[in-house]
Every structure is written in C-alpha cells, then in structure tokens.
Motif scaffolding. Sequence first.
Motif, PDB file in Angstrom:
ATOM      1  N   ALA A 233       5.380  -4.405  -1.472  1.00 12.84           N
ATOM      2  CA  ALA A 233       6.368  -4.218  -0.404  1.00 12.84           C
ATOM      3  C   ALA A 233       7.412  -3.185  -0.799  1.00 12.84           C
ATOM      4  O   ALA A 233       7.799  -2.327   0.011  1.00 12.84           O
ATOM      5  CB  ALA A 233       7.050  -5.554  -0.088  1.00 12.84           C
ATOM      6  N   VAL A 234       7.881  -3.241  -2.035  1.00 15.45           N
ATOM      7  CA  VAL A 234       8.918  -2.314  -2.483  1.00 15.45           C
ATOM      8  C   VAL A 234       8.395  -0.891  -2.523  1.00 15.45           C
ATOM      9  O   VAL A 234       9.051   0.045  -2.053  1.00 15.45           O
ATOM     10  CB  VAL A 234       9.451  -2.742  -3.864  1.00 15.45           C
ATOM     11  CG1 VAL A 234      10.424  -1.707  -4.404  1.00 15.45           C
ATOM     12  CG2 VAL A 234      10.130  -4.098  -3.777  1.00 15.45           C
ATOM     13  N   ASN A 235       7.180  -0.705  -3.077  1.00 15.15           N
ATOM     14  CA  ASN A 235       6.599   0.642  -3.158  1.00 15.15           C
ATOM     15  C   ASN A 235       6.346   1.224  -1.770  1.00 15.15           C
ATOM     16  O   ASN A 235       6.587   2.409  -1.518  1.00 15.15           O
ATOM     17  CB  ASN A 235       5.288   0.603  -3.954  1.00 15.15           C
ATOM     18  CG  ASN A 235       5.505   0.168  -5.384  1.00 15.15           C
ATOM     19  OD1 ASN A 235       6.555   0.426  -5.971  1.00 15.15           O
ATOM     20  ND2 ASN A 235       4.510  -0.498  -5.971  1.00 15.15           N
ATOM     21  N   THR A 236       5.856   0.377  -0.863  1.00 14.04           N
ATOM     22  CA  THR A 236       5.605   0.833   0.512  1.00 14.04           C
ATOM     23  C   THR A 236       6.903   1.232   1.198  1.00 14.04           C
ATOM     24  O   THR A 236       6.968   2.260   1.880  1.00 14.04           O
ATOM     25  CB  THR A 236       4.908  -0.284   1.313  1.00 14.04           C
ATOM     26  OG1 THR A 236       3.715  -0.676   0.656  1.00 14.04           O
ATOM     27  CG2 THR A 236       4.588   0.192   2.716  1.00 14.04           C
ATOM     28  N   ALA A 237       7.939   0.417   1.023  1.00 12.25           N
ATOM     29  CA  ALA A 237       9.231   0.716   1.636  1.00 12.25           C
ATOM     30  C   ALA A 237       9.799   2.031   1.109  1.00 12.25           C
ATOM     31  O   ALA A 237      10.321   2.853   1.878  1.00 12.25           O
ATOM     32  CB  ALA A 237      10.208  -0.428   1.369  1.00 12.25           C
ATOM     33  N   LYS A 238       9.688   2.242  -0.192  1.00 13.13           N
ATOM     34  CA  LYS A 238      10.180   3.496  -0.780  1.00 13.13           C
ATOM     35  C   LYS A 238       9.416   4.701  -0.223  1.00 13.13           C
ATOM     36  O   LYS A 238      10.003   5.744   0.078  1.00 13.13           O
ATOM     37  CB  LYS A 238      10.034   3.457  -2.302  1.00 13.13           C
ATOM     38  CG  LYS A 238      11.055   2.585  -3.018  1.00 13.13           C
ATOM     39  CD  LYS A 238      10.836   2.663  -4.521  1.00 13.13           C
ATOM     40  CE  LYS A 238      11.879   1.857  -5.273  1.00 13.13           C
ATOM     41  NZ  LYS A 238      11.644   1.895  -6.745  1.00 13.13           N
ATOM     42  N   ALA A 239       8.080   4.559  -0.078  1.00 15.06           N
ATOM     43  CA  ALA A 239       7.264   5.663   0.434  1.00 15.06           C
ATOM     44  C   ALA A 239       7.646   6.018   1.867  1.00 15.06           C
ATOM     45  O   ALA A 239       7.770   7.197   2.214  1.00 15.06           O
ATOM     46  CB  ALA A 239       5.781   5.278   0.362  1.00 15.06           C
ATOM     47  N   PHE A 240       7.864   5.002   2.708  1.00 14.24           N
ATOM     48  CA  PHE A 240       8.256   5.269   4.091  1.00 14.24           C
ATOM     49  C   PHE A 240       9.668   5.850   4.161  1.00 14.24           C
ATOM     50  O   PHE A 240       9.956   6.693   5.016  1.00 14.24           O
ATOM     51  CB  PHE A 240       8.170   3.989   4.926  1.00 14.24           C
ATOM     52  CG  PHE A 240       6.832   3.771   5.561  1.00 14.24           C
ATOM     53  CD1 PHE A 240       6.553   4.301   6.818  1.00 14.24           C
ATOM     54  CD2 PHE A 240       5.841   3.059   4.919  1.00 14.24           C
ATOM     55  CE1 PHE A 240       5.323   4.111   7.413  1.00 14.24           C
ATOM     56  CE2 PHE A 240       4.607   2.861   5.496  1.00 14.24           C
ATOM     57  CZ  PHE A 240       4.334   3.385   6.750  1.00 14.24           C
ATOM     58  N   GLN A 241      10.539   5.399   3.267  1.00 17.03           N
ATOM     59  CA  GLN A 241      11.901   5.935   3.269  1.00 17.03           C
ATOM     60  C   GLN A 241      11.908   7.406   2.899  1.00 17.03           C
ATOM     61  O   GLN A 241      12.640   8.210   3.493  1.00 17.03           O
ATOM     62  CB  GLN A 241      12.776   5.144   2.301  1.00 17.03           C
ATOM     63  CG  GLN A 241      14.260   5.515   2.384  1.00 17.03           C
ATOM     64  CD  GLN A 241      15.122   4.631   1.513  1.00 17.03           C
ATOM     65  OE1 GLN A 241      14.649   4.066   0.538  1.00 17.03           O
ATOM     66  NE2 GLN A 241      16.394   4.502   1.863  1.00 17.03           N
ATOM     67  N   GLU A 242      11.076   7.779   1.946  1.00 15.39           N
ATOM     68  CA  GLU A 242      11.007   9.184   1.531  1.00 15.39           C
ATOM     69  C   GLU A 242      10.273  10.042   2.549  1.00 15.39           C
ATOM     70  O   GLU A 242      10.648  11.187   2.807  1.00 15.39           O
ATOM     71  CB  GLU A 242      10.310   9.277   0.176  1.00 15.39           C
ATOM     72  CG  GLU A 242      11.093   8.651  -0.971  1.00 15.39           C
ATOM     73  CD  GLU A 242      10.278   8.547  -2.241  1.00 15.39           C
ATOM     74  OE1 GLU A 242       9.103   8.996  -2.228  1.00 15.39           O
ATOM     75  OE2 GLU A 242      10.795   8.013  -3.246  1.00 15.39           O
ATOM     76  N   GLY A 243       9.198   9.481   3.147  1.00 13.44           N
ATOM     77  CA  GLY A 243       8.384  10.275   4.062  1.00 13.44           C
ATOM     78  C   GLY A 243       8.922  10.359   5.475  1.00 13.44           C
ATOM     79  O   GLY A 243       8.809  11.400   6.133  1.00 13.44           O
ATOM     80  N   VAL A 244       9.498   9.271   5.989  1.00 13.26           N
ATOM     81  CA  VAL A 244       9.962   9.228   7.384  1.00 13.26           C
ATOM     82  C   VAL A 244      11.446   8.904   7.452  1.00 13.26           C
ATOM     83  O   VAL A 244      12.167   9.418   8.300  1.00 13.26           O
ATOM     84  CB  VAL A 244       9.160   8.165   8.186  1.00 13.26           C
ATOM     85  CG1 VAL A 244       9.535   8.221   9.652  1.00 13.26           C
ATOM     86  CG2 VAL A 244       7.678   8.355   8.004  1.00 13.26           C
ATOM     87  N   ASP A 245      11.884   8.045   6.561  1.00 12.09           N
ATOM     88  CA  ASP A 245      13.211   7.425   6.561  1.00 12.09           C
ATOM     89  C   ASP A 245      13.293   6.450   7.740  1.00 12.09           C
ATOM     90  O   ASP A 245      12.675   6.654   8.780  1.00 12.09           O
ATOM     91  CB  ASP A 245      14.335   8.447   6.635  1.00 12.09           C
ATOM     92  CG  ASP A 245      15.657   7.841   6.161  1.00 12.09           C
ATOM     93  OD1 ASP A 245      15.635   6.710   5.648  1.00 12.09           O
ATOM     94  OD2 ASP A 245      16.708   8.497   6.314  1.00 12.09           O
ATOM     95  N   PHE A 246      14.008   5.395   7.543  1.00 11.32           N
ATOM     96  CA  PHE A 246      14.167   4.404   8.605  1.00 11.32           C
ATOM     97  C   PHE A 246      15.587   3.867   8.563  1.00 11.32           C
ATOM     98  O   PHE A 246      16.277   3.952   7.539  1.00 11.32           O
ATOM     99  CB  PHE A 246      13.137   3.272   8.475  1.00 11.32           C
ATOM    100  CG  PHE A 246      13.031   2.664   7.107  1.00 11.32           C
ATOM    101  CD1 PHE A 246      13.887   1.644   6.703  1.00 11.32           C
ATOM    102  CD2 PHE A 246      12.069   3.107   6.204  1.00 11.32           C
ATOM    103  CE1 PHE A 246      13.785   1.077   5.451  1.00 11.32           C
ATOM    104  CE2 PHE A 246      11.959   2.541   4.941  1.00 11.32           C
ATOM    105  CZ  PHE A 246      12.827   1.523   4.560  1.00 11.32           C
TER     106      PHE A 246
END
Length: 516
Positions: A233-246
Amino acid sequence: MATFGTLSDRLTETFRNLRTKGKLSPADVDGTVREIRRALLDADVALTVVKDFTAKVRERALGDEVNRALNPAQQVVQIVNEELVGILGGQQRRLQFAKNPPTVIMLAGLQGSGKTTFAGKLARQLEKDGHTPLLVAADLQRPNAVNQLQVVAQRAGAAIYAPEPGNGVGDPVRVSRDGVEYAKQKLHDVVIIDTAGRLGVDAELMKQAADIRKATTPDEVLFVIDAMIGQDAVNTAKAFQEGVDFTGVVLSKLDGDARGGAALSVASVTGRPIIFASTGEGLEDLEPFHPDRMASRILDLGDILTLIEQAQQAFDEEEAAKVAEKFAKDQFTLEDFLEQMQQLKKMGSMKKMLGMLPGMGQMKQQLDDFDEREIDRTEAIIRSMTPAERQNTKLLNGSRRVRIARGSGMTVTDVNQLVNRFEQAAKMMKTVARGGTPNIPGMGPVPGMGRTGASAKRGKQAKKKGGSRSGNPAKRAAENAGMITQQPTGSGFGLGAQQAPSEADLAEIQKLFGGR
C-alpha cells in the motif's frame, strides 16, 4: 471494522496489563512500547511510521505529564490515542468544492481497489446532500467496466456519461474532457471521473492518469486504496503521488478480515488526508473519515458520535416525539413497533452499530453470533397479523396465533415469545416516558438513569426509613449492610467512554427482535 480487529485486540490487551500498576517505571513504559511496536508491525503498518510513532509515545510516556498523573496507565492510553490520531491525519478533511461548478473529482488507483463501487457510493451521498453528480466512464480498458459503472449509476440514481463501449475501445482522455463539458451543458454541479487501473503500477497507467488530470484540471484527485493490500500500500501510494499526485485518500474494504494496518501508513507517508472510508458493499456503506473516531475504534473505545449521526439520519424527530407520547399514554402498538424496526433497518447492520459501542471488541463471539435475520422474522410475524390484532394484542387468542404462525412461516411459540417481549418492552418504555427507572428482565434497573417523579419520592421515603424496601429478605439484609453497590460506569481506560454492554445486554437486544 474487521480490518483492524487484530490490531485492536493486541493494543487492548497491552493496555489491560497497565491498569494493574499504580506507578509506571521506565521498564514498564519500554515493555508497553515494545508490545505496541510488535502489534503495529504485525498489522502491516510501515516500519518508518512505527518507529516514529513509538518514539513519540515513549518520549511522552516518560515525561512529566505521566509522572504527575493520578492514573499513569490511563495517561499512557491517552497519549497512544492522540499519536494514533496524528498518523491518521490529525483532523477531518472534507471534499473541496469549486467556486464555479462543476466540481471535478477524479478517481485513481489500482485495478480491483474499488474505484467504480466508490464512484456510485459517492454519487449517492452527494445526491443526498442536494448535489447533481454525473459519473463519467473513463475506464475503457478493463472488460465490462463501462457496463459495471452503468449498473452502479442506476442503483445510485445518478446520471452517467458513457459514449464509448470500453473493452479496449475509445480514448479515455477525450471522454473525460467531453464529460466535463457535458456536465456544464446539463447543469451537473459535480463530475466524478472513473479512470482505469492496472494490476500493478506501470508507466502506461501513470501517463494516462496524468493526461486525464491535465485535460480536466480536477478540483479533487482521490486515490482509492484497498485496505487489505498489505505493505505494498505504501509503495503504491508513493508511486501514484509521484506520477499523478492526489489530494486525498479513500480507504476501501475496511470490512475485510485482513490485517490492513498498511492503510494506516498512507496518510503519514504521503502527507495527504484520508477523506472517506468504505465499510461494506452497499451503496450506503460509506463514511466520512474522522481520524479521532477511527483511533477510538482501533483502541476499542467506541465511536458513539458516528452512531448518533447515523441514528439522526435514519430516525424522524417528529415520529420519535409521537412515539414517546404513545409510550406515555400506553398507546404503543405492534404497528408502531413495526415502523420503528423499519427505521432501525435504515441505519444498516445491527452488528456494525453494536460494534461502535465501547468495549465491544472484547465480545466478538457474541457479536458474531448475533443473527440479524431475526429482525426479518419478527417483521414477518407482525405483517401476518390483521390491523386490529396489531392495535390490540389482547385479541390474539389461540386460533389467531396459529393462523399468524402459518402465515409467517414461524411457530406458535415464536409468536407467543414476540407478543410477550413486545408487552414487556412497551411496559418498560412506558416507565421511562413517565420518568421512572426501567427494570429489564434478568438485568435489573438500567444503570445511570436517575430517579424522577414517583420513583424519586419512593427513593426519598426509603432513605427516611434508613433501610431497604426490598421484598426479598436476603437482598434487604445485604442492602442494609451496604453490601450491594452500583456498578461503576466509564471506560476501563479512563477516557470517558460508556460502560461496555454485557452479554446479558446483547441477549436482551437479540430477544427484542425475535431471537430465541
């Protein structure tokens, strides 16, 4: 909230051991912090979050605020509660609406995280709040994703924009952009864009999500994450934050039985608030996320505020006043009881509501055994009666009860038990309405209810005589000797929660709705 059940059990057991100590030594604090660390790691909370959390708890637990406290153990629980609220985001954050409609809300997350279901839940909630949401089917990759969103939109009673069939056909960026324009033309004030996901994070997924964000300039980008995903969950959240940001997080599947602690790490690691929590499969199973209330649930301190809010939404105040008046005048009937049951069912699962009471984490087996279908069986019995029989239970002779049992698919014994329980409940509520203290069969007087009216006068008379008025000689002798005392109230941890319901309490609730 089954997801955090194991974590709740571990923490509760750790604090229970503290309650026997009048003063805490550094060794006691270190032992407690060690157990908290193990509980959090076992629940999949991220290591960095665990280290930071336990360091703060230890520092505060060894400080003056605990050393000078009258009850150090309770103070440590308070510290853990406050720090847990901190890693969950601190304060509640609501959706931010645009000054000039429509407000655009983009959903992002992996495939299977629950984005489409959440889109329907959010649309349903916005409809209730007076908004006119439009769902945009921009997930054109997953098989039948468009059809699924159409079904969800129909169930939620929301409009949908789905010009492409999906299944790999169509441009999701163009659909998203055109969906916002369509909403402006049709005067929808909120647009919810359901985007595609992948089984894992990849460059194509991130590029598509980033392009949709650039094309629609959303006011909110909500990252939907499965609470059962584990450490990833943490790695996925970091990836989305860097790629799209939320801008916010949605926790889905909180009713699952996985450890789920990694979801607690997302707000702390990303710095983005958790806005919603999905607690079931129904469209009504969506709650605004309150960090303080979630922390209380995890620590088994209850969530009375959420329970009250749900009750206020389900129950009509005018109807409640009428029912109270009927109780006082002894006019409450099975017809009224049926209406009250219907309102109670609007609140959702009885197990979920009982689970919000303080201390219920220690009674999981009793909650698991609670049969919610008994409410339906009770309803079937009442609906098998004629209007006259519902108004006056004295009409229910033997032959009528046989007919009712056949009509409801139950037994005569079931009918007899329901009538007896109803009459007992009506009598008890009549006492309450007139200011008295009710006696629940097998439980005695309801604790915490002060005497008023005639009951108060009788209490004063008993005091004047200087002795008990009990008709039971043994009980009277014990009361006069000061042996019988009132049950203490308040949380075992001293945080001001109510006393946990006993097994007898749960049994009475079950009986009231037809339990055997």
